[in-house]
Scaffold this motif. Structure first.
Motif, PDB file in Angstrom:
ATOM      1  N   MET A   1     -12.992  -5.847 -11.242  1.00  0.00           N
ATOM      2  CA  MET A   1     -12.901  -4.377 -10.723  1.00  0.00           C
ATOM      3  C   MET A   1     -13.719  -4.220 -12.677  1.00  0.00           C
ATOM      4  SD  MET A   1     -10.155  -1.584 -11.068  1.00  0.00           S
ATOM      5  CE  MET A   1      -9.443  -1.261  -9.247  1.00  0.00           C
ATOM      6  N   GLN A   2     -14.718  -3.059 -11.947  1.00  0.00           N
ATOM      7  CA  GLN A   2     -15.043  -3.662 -13.169  1.00  0.00           C
ATOM      8  C   GLN A   2     -14.974  -1.638 -14.193  1.00  0.00           C
ATOM      9  OE1 GLN A   2     -19.210  -4.162 -13.461  1.00  0.00           O
ATOM     10  NE2 GLN A   2     -19.879  -2.836 -14.430  1.00  0.00           N
ATOM     11  N   ASN A   3     -14.999  -0.419 -14.713  1.00  0.00           N
ATOM     12  CA  ASN A   3     -14.176   0.399 -14.913  1.00  0.00           C
ATOM     13  C   ASN A   3     -15.179   0.833 -16.455  1.00  0.00           C
ATOM     14  OD1 ASN A   3     -11.379  -0.744 -15.608  1.00  0.00           O
ATOM     15  ND2 ASN A   3     -11.960   0.744 -16.556  1.00  0.00           N
ATOM     16  N   LYS A   4     -15.557   1.817 -16.492  1.00  0.00           N
ATOM     17  CA  LYS A   4     -15.976   2.705 -17.950  1.00  0.00           C
ATOM     18  C   LYS A   4     -14.354   2.413 -18.793  1.00  0.00           C
ATOM     19  CE  LYS A   4     -20.262   4.718 -17.888  1.00  0.00           C
ATOM     20  NZ  LYS A   4     -21.141   3.871 -18.561  1.00  0.00           N
ATOM     21  N   ASN A   5     -14.656   2.121 -19.951  1.00  0.00           N
ATOM     22  CA  ASN A   5     -13.695   2.137 -20.895  1.00  0.00           C
ATOM     23  C   ASN A   5     -13.576   3.418 -21.737  1.00  0.00           C
ATOM     24  OD1 ASN A   5     -11.497   1.060 -22.898  1.00  0.00           O
ATOM     25  ND2 ASN A   5     -13.167   0.131 -23.805  1.00  0.00           N
ATOM     26  N   SER A   6     -12.378   3.948 -22.022  1.00  0.00           N
ATOM     27  CA  SER A   6     -12.096   5.112 -22.579  1.00  0.00           C
ATOM     28  C   SER A   6     -12.759   5.711 -23.578  1.00  0.00           C
ATOM     29  CB  SER A   6     -10.525   4.734 -23.139  1.00  0.00           C
ATOM     30  OG  SER A   6     -10.165   6.718 -23.249  1.00  0.00           O
ATOM     31  N   SER A   7     -13.034   6.779 -23.822  1.00  0.00           N
ATOM     32  CA  SER A   7     -13.856   7.331 -25.170  1.00  0.00           C
ATOM     33  C   SER A   7     -13.129   7.118 -26.245  1.00  0.00           C
ATOM     34  CB  SER A   7     -14.331   8.486 -24.817  1.00  0.00           C
ATOM     35  OG  SER A   7     -12.731   9.160 -24.896  1.00  0.00           O
ATOM     36  N   LYS A   8     -11.435   6.564 -26.105  1.00  0.00           N
ATOM     37  CA  LYS A   8     -10.615   6.791 -28.017  1.00  0.00           C
ATOM     38  C   LYS A   8     -10.620   5.045 -28.051  1.00  0.00           C
ATOM     39  CE  LYS A   8      -7.538  11.123 -26.195  1.00  0.00           C
ATOM     40  NZ  LYS A   8      -6.202  11.043 -26.071  1.00  0.00           N
ATOM     41  N   GLU A   9     -10.985   5.002 -28.440  1.00  0.00           N
ATOM     42  CA  GLU A   9     -11.593   3.997 -29.754  1.00  0.00           C
ATOM     43  C   GLU A   9     -10.223   3.590 -28.935  1.00  0.00           C
ATOM     44  OE1 GLU A   9     -13.113   1.143 -32.664  1.00  0.00           O
ATOM     45  OE2 GLU A   9     -13.288   2.815 -32.804  1.00  0.00           O
ATOM     46  N   GLY A  10     -10.478   1.442 -28.054  1.00  0.00           N
ATOM     47  CA  GLY A  10      -9.101   0.829 -28.487  1.00  0.00           C
ATOM     48  C   GLY A  10      -7.907   1.126 -27.530  1.00  0.00           C
ATOM     49  N   ARG A  11      -8.144   2.176 -26.837  1.00  0.00           N
ATOM     50  CA  ARG A  11      -7.225   3.117 -25.819  1.00  0.00           C
ATOM     51  C   ARG A  11      -6.272   2.293 -24.746  1.00  0.00           C
ATOM     52  NH1 ARG A  11      -6.751   8.862 -22.693  1.00  0.00           N
ATOM     53  NH2 ARG A  11      -4.945   8.549 -21.157  1.00  0.00           N
ATOM     54  N   VAL A  12      -7.866   1.541 -24.166  1.00  0.00           N
ATOM     55  CA  VAL A  12      -6.609   0.227 -22.785  1.00  0.00           C
ATOM     56  C   VAL A  12      -6.744  -0.486 -22.946  1.00  0.00           C
ATOM     57  CG1 VAL A  12      -7.800  -0.933 -21.261  1.00  0.00           C
ATOM     58  CG2 VAL A  12      -8.843   1.237 -21.674  1.00  0.00           C
ATOM     59  N   GLU A  13      -7.031  -1.516 -24.717  1.00  0.00           N
ATOM     60  CA  GLU A  13      -6.441  -3.122 -25.088  1.00  0.00           C
ATOM     61  C   GLU A  13      -5.031  -2.278 -25.447  1.00  0.00           C
ATOM     62  OE1 GLU A  13      -9.432  -1.610 -27.578  1.00  0.00           O
ATOM     63  OE2 GLU A  13      -9.043  -1.263 -25.412  1.00  0.00           O
ATOM     64  N   ASN A  14      -4.587  -1.356 -26.409  1.00  0.00           N
ATOM     65  CA  ASN A  14      -3.555  -1.270 -26.925  1.00  0.00           C
ATOM     66  C   ASN A  14      -3.045  -0.460 -25.743  1.00  0.00           C
ATOM     67  OD1 ASN A  14      -4.727  -2.766 -28.913  1.00  0.00           O
ATOM     68  ND2 ASN A  14      -5.624  -0.495 -29.764  1.00  0.00           N
ATOM     69  N   SER A  15      -2.698   0.208 -24.982  1.00  0.00           N
ATOM     70  CA  SER A  15      -1.963   0.428 -24.054  1.00  0.00           C
ATOM     71  C   SER A  15      -1.088   0.272 -23.754  1.00  0.00           C
ATOM     72  CB  SER A  15      -2.554   1.518 -22.945  1.00  0.00           C
ATOM     73  OG  SER A  15      -1.377   1.741 -21.878  1.00  0.00           O
ATOM     74  N   GLU A  16       0.083   0.064 -23.643  1.00  0.00           N
ATOM     75  CA  GLU A  16       1.749  -0.632 -23.643  1.00  0.00           C
ATOM     76  C   GLU A  16       1.725  -0.253 -21.866  1.00  0.00           C
ATOM     77  OE1 GLU A  16       6.227  -0.331 -23.572  1.00  0.00           O
ATOM     78  OE2 GLU A  16       4.997   0.904 -24.881  1.00  0.00           O
ATOM     79  N   GLU A  17       1.563   0.564 -21.196  1.00  0.00           N
ATOM     80  CA  GLU A  17       1.654   0.700 -19.916  1.00  0.00           C
ATOM     81  C   GLU A  17       0.378  -0.659 -18.943  1.00  0.00           C
ATOM     82  OE1 GLU A  17       3.434   2.528 -17.402  1.00  0.00           O
ATOM     83  OE2 GLU A  17       4.422   2.562 -19.016  1.00  0.00           O
ATOM     84  N   HIS A  18      -1.288  -0.471 -19.926  1.00  0.00           N
ATOM     85  CA  HIS A  18      -1.959  -1.338 -19.423  1.00  0.00           C
ATOM     86  C   HIS A  18      -1.586  -2.333 -19.630  1.00  0.00           C
ATOM     87  CE1 HIS A  18      -6.277  -2.370 -18.941  1.00  0.00           C
ATOM     88  NE2 HIS A  18      -6.130  -3.024 -19.211  1.00  0.00           N
ATOM     89  N   GLY A  19      -0.973  -3.168 -20.664  1.00  0.00           N
ATOM     90  CA  GLY A  19      -0.481  -4.781 -21.370  1.00  0.00           C
ATOM     91  C   GLY A  19       0.445  -4.729 -20.160  1.00  0.00           C
ATOM     92  N   PHE A  20       1.496  -3.955 -19.436  1.00  0.00           N
ATOM     93  CA  PHE A  20       2.140  -4.486 -19.028  1.00  0.00           C
ATOM     94  C   PHE A  20       2.161  -4.022 -17.236  1.00  0.00           C
ATOM     95  CE2 PHE A  20       6.159  -3.008 -16.572  1.00  0.00           C
ATOM     96  CZ  PHE A  20       7.420  -3.650 -17.168  1.00  0.00           C
ATOM     97  N   GLY A  21       0.586  -3.651 -17.220  1.00  0.00           N
ATOM     98  CA  GLY A  21       0.009  -3.733 -15.860  1.00  0.00           C
ATOM     99  C   GLY A  21      -0.306  -5.156 -15.685  1.00  0.00           C
ATOM    100  N   LEU A  22      -0.966  -6.123 -16.368  1.00  0.00           N
ATOM    101  CA  LEU A  22      -1.431  -6.716 -16.392  1.00  0.00           C
ATOM    102  C   LEU A  22      -0.736  -7.570 -16.748  1.00  0.00           C
ATOM    103  CD1 LEU A  22      -4.757  -6.554 -18.489  1.00  0.00           C
ATOM    104  CD2 LEU A  22      -4.971  -6.447 -16.649  1.00  0.00           C
ATOM    105  N   GLN A  23       0.269  -7.354 -17.019  1.00  0.00           N
ATOM    106  CA  GLN A  23       1.659  -8.707 -16.923  1.00  0.00           C
ATOM    107  C   GLN A  23       2.076  -8.957 -16.108  1.00  0.00           C
ATOM    108  OE1 GLN A  23       5.081  -7.974 -19.753  1.00  0.00           O
ATOM    109  NE2 GLN A  23       3.348  -7.713 -21.701  1.00  0.00           N
ATOM    110  N   ASN A  24       2.195  -8.108 -15.282  1.00  0.00           N
ATOM    111  CA  ASN A  24       2.642  -7.966 -13.640  1.00  0.00           C
ATOM    112  C   ASN A  24       1.853  -8.565 -12.701  1.00  0.00           C
ATOM    113  OD1 ASN A  24       5.122  -6.678 -14.673  1.00  0.00           O
ATOM    114  ND2 ASN A  24       4.311  -4.483 -14.098  1.00  0.00           N
ATOM    115  N   ILE A  25       0.572  -8.551 -12.716  1.00  0.00           N
ATOM    116  CA  ILE A  25      -0.942  -8.596 -12.736  1.00  0.00           C
ATOM    117  C   ILE A  25      -0.663 -10.763 -12.681  1.00  0.00           C
ATOM    118  CG2 ILE A  25      -3.533  -9.431 -12.150  1.00  0.00           C
ATOM    119  CD1 ILE A  25      -3.206  -6.336 -12.245  1.00  0.00           C
ATOM    120  N   GLN A  26      -0.352 -11.012 -13.345  1.00  0.00           N
ATOM    121  CA  GLN A  26      -0.104 -12.262 -14.764  1.00  0.00           C
ATOM    122  C   GLN A  26       0.371 -13.371 -13.850  1.00  0.00           C
ATOM    123  OE1 GLN A  26      -2.799 -13.988 -17.161  1.00  0.00           O
ATOM    124  NE2 GLN A  26      -1.607 -15.399 -15.221  1.00  0.00           N
ATOM    125  N   ARG A  27       2.530 -12.654 -12.929  1.00  0.00           N
ATOM    126  CA  ARG A  27       3.415 -12.996 -12.422  1.00  0.00           C
ATOM    127  C   ARG A  27       3.044 -13.343 -11.531  1.00  0.00           C
ATOM    128  NH1 ARG A  27       6.329  -9.711 -15.628  1.00  0.00           N
ATOM    129  NH2 ARG A  27       6.615  -7.842 -14.425  1.00  0.00           N
TER     130      ARG A  27
END
Length: 356
Positions: free
Chosen positions: A300-326
């Protein structure tokens, strides 16, 4: 019986109540009557209360606590069979709860008082330990409840996906029936066009028939109904959000992966992407899936948010990646993420059984 002993017996009731609540929250529903399970926990409390009432709280405290631990460790696994759920999970919960409490209590006692020689100190230690254990039980209950709520949300979303796919199928069937009903008229029209040398008109007529048959909501049609339903639902959702989405799907009709697992991966990937694209000036998204000789690749490839660091610092984003990692660990796979040139990349590799 002294007031301290009565207080300790009451605290024992609270602790055993925490055992019972943790069992229900983490193991599952009752296998036998609720009354039988409740009676078993009550019996444990009566037995420990009787032991406290006849004991002398002094230098023999450590021995008495050890005796309680040795009683609870075999007793609770037997009680755990009154609940539904996996046997390993039941036994692990039944053994770990008393061990956590009693070791924690001895640690608290060592921190507060190096030696416990009177009932007053013992009462303080017991109160603090039960309070901490009660908090632990509430955290465990809340964590399990959140997990169940997430699973229910995934199931609700899965239901929406299937409803969307069934609607697509019904619309396709309706188009087929409509075309079949007028087929003789279409054949006559085409025959007349060909007979009159109107080849271009005949081709345009055939193109119109194809457009009539095309279902605009069916974006992916690999034959794998489960994955098709997820992708069609998510692609439709992306288009409704004005996201410029593209895809490349190459998977067989039969793929040896449970729908729950693939739903966790795809749903979290798409939800994270939608979150990241909320503030993007030109939201773009690409999803690719390819299966080859037991390997399933998802990109998957998508545009990063215009707000700097929003994606990588997002709690929901990190939690979603944890679910995927499991899920990825379950298939001994690999998950890679990268942010480059204002683009967020996710690459997943799963090792599945060869279905070809």
């Amino acid at each position: 019986m002294s007031a301290v002993k009565s207080f300790i017996i009451i605290l024992a009731a609270v602790r055993i109540g925490v055992y019972r609540q943790c069992f229900f929250s983490c193991i599952g529903k009752y296998r036998v009557s609720k009354r039988i399970v409740t009676a078993a926990f009550t019996l444990l409390w009566i037995a420990e209360g009787f032991a406290v009432s006849i004991s002398s709280i002094g230098r023999g405290i450590a021995g008495m606590d050890l005796f309680f631990l040795l009683v609870e460790v075999p007793f609770l696994p037997v009680v755990s069979f009154g609940y539904q759920g996996k046997t390993i999970q039941r036994l692990l919960m039944a053994v770990s709860l008393p061990v956590i409490y009693w070791i924690g209590k001895w640690s608290v006692g060592y921190v507060f008082f190096s030696v416990v020689t009177d009932s007053r100190r013992y009462g303080i230690i017991t109160a603090v330990s039960v309070g901490l254990f009660f908090s632990f039980g509430k955290i465990l209950e809340k964590t399990e409840k959140s997990k169940q709520e997430r699973e229910q949300e995934w199931l609700r979303q899965e239901l929406c996906m299937y409803e969307n796919q069934f609607r697509i199928i019904r619309q396709s069937q309706h188009s087929i029936r409509a075309l079949k009903h007028d087929m003789k008229h279409h054949i006559k029209m085409l025959r007349d066009m060909v007979s009159n040398g109107e080849d271009k008109a005949a081709l345009e007529y055939l193109a119109s028939m194809g457009a009539f048959m095309e279902n605009r909501e069916e974006y992916v049609a690999t034959g794998n109904e489960k994955i098709d339903s997820i992708l069609n639902y998510m692609i439709s959702k992306a288009k409704n959000c004005s996201v410029d989405i593209s895809w490349e799907i190459q998977i067989p009709e039969c793929l040896e992966i449970p729908v729950f697992d693939i739903n966790v991966i795809l749903s979290n990937l798409f939800e994270n992407a939608f979150y990241a694209l909320e503030d993007a000036a030109k939201p773009t998204l690409y999803i690719g899936m390819k299966y080859d000789r037991g390997l399933l690749c998802i990109n998957m490839q998508n545009k990063n948010s215009s707000k700097e660091g929003r994606v990588e610092n997002s709690e929901e984003h990190g939690f979603g990646l944890q679910n995927i990692q499991r899920i990825v660990r379950k298939y001994h796979g690999e998950l890679r993420t990268e942010i480059k040139n204002e683009e967020f990349y996710v690459s997943i590799l799963l090792f599945l059984e060869d279905t070809e």
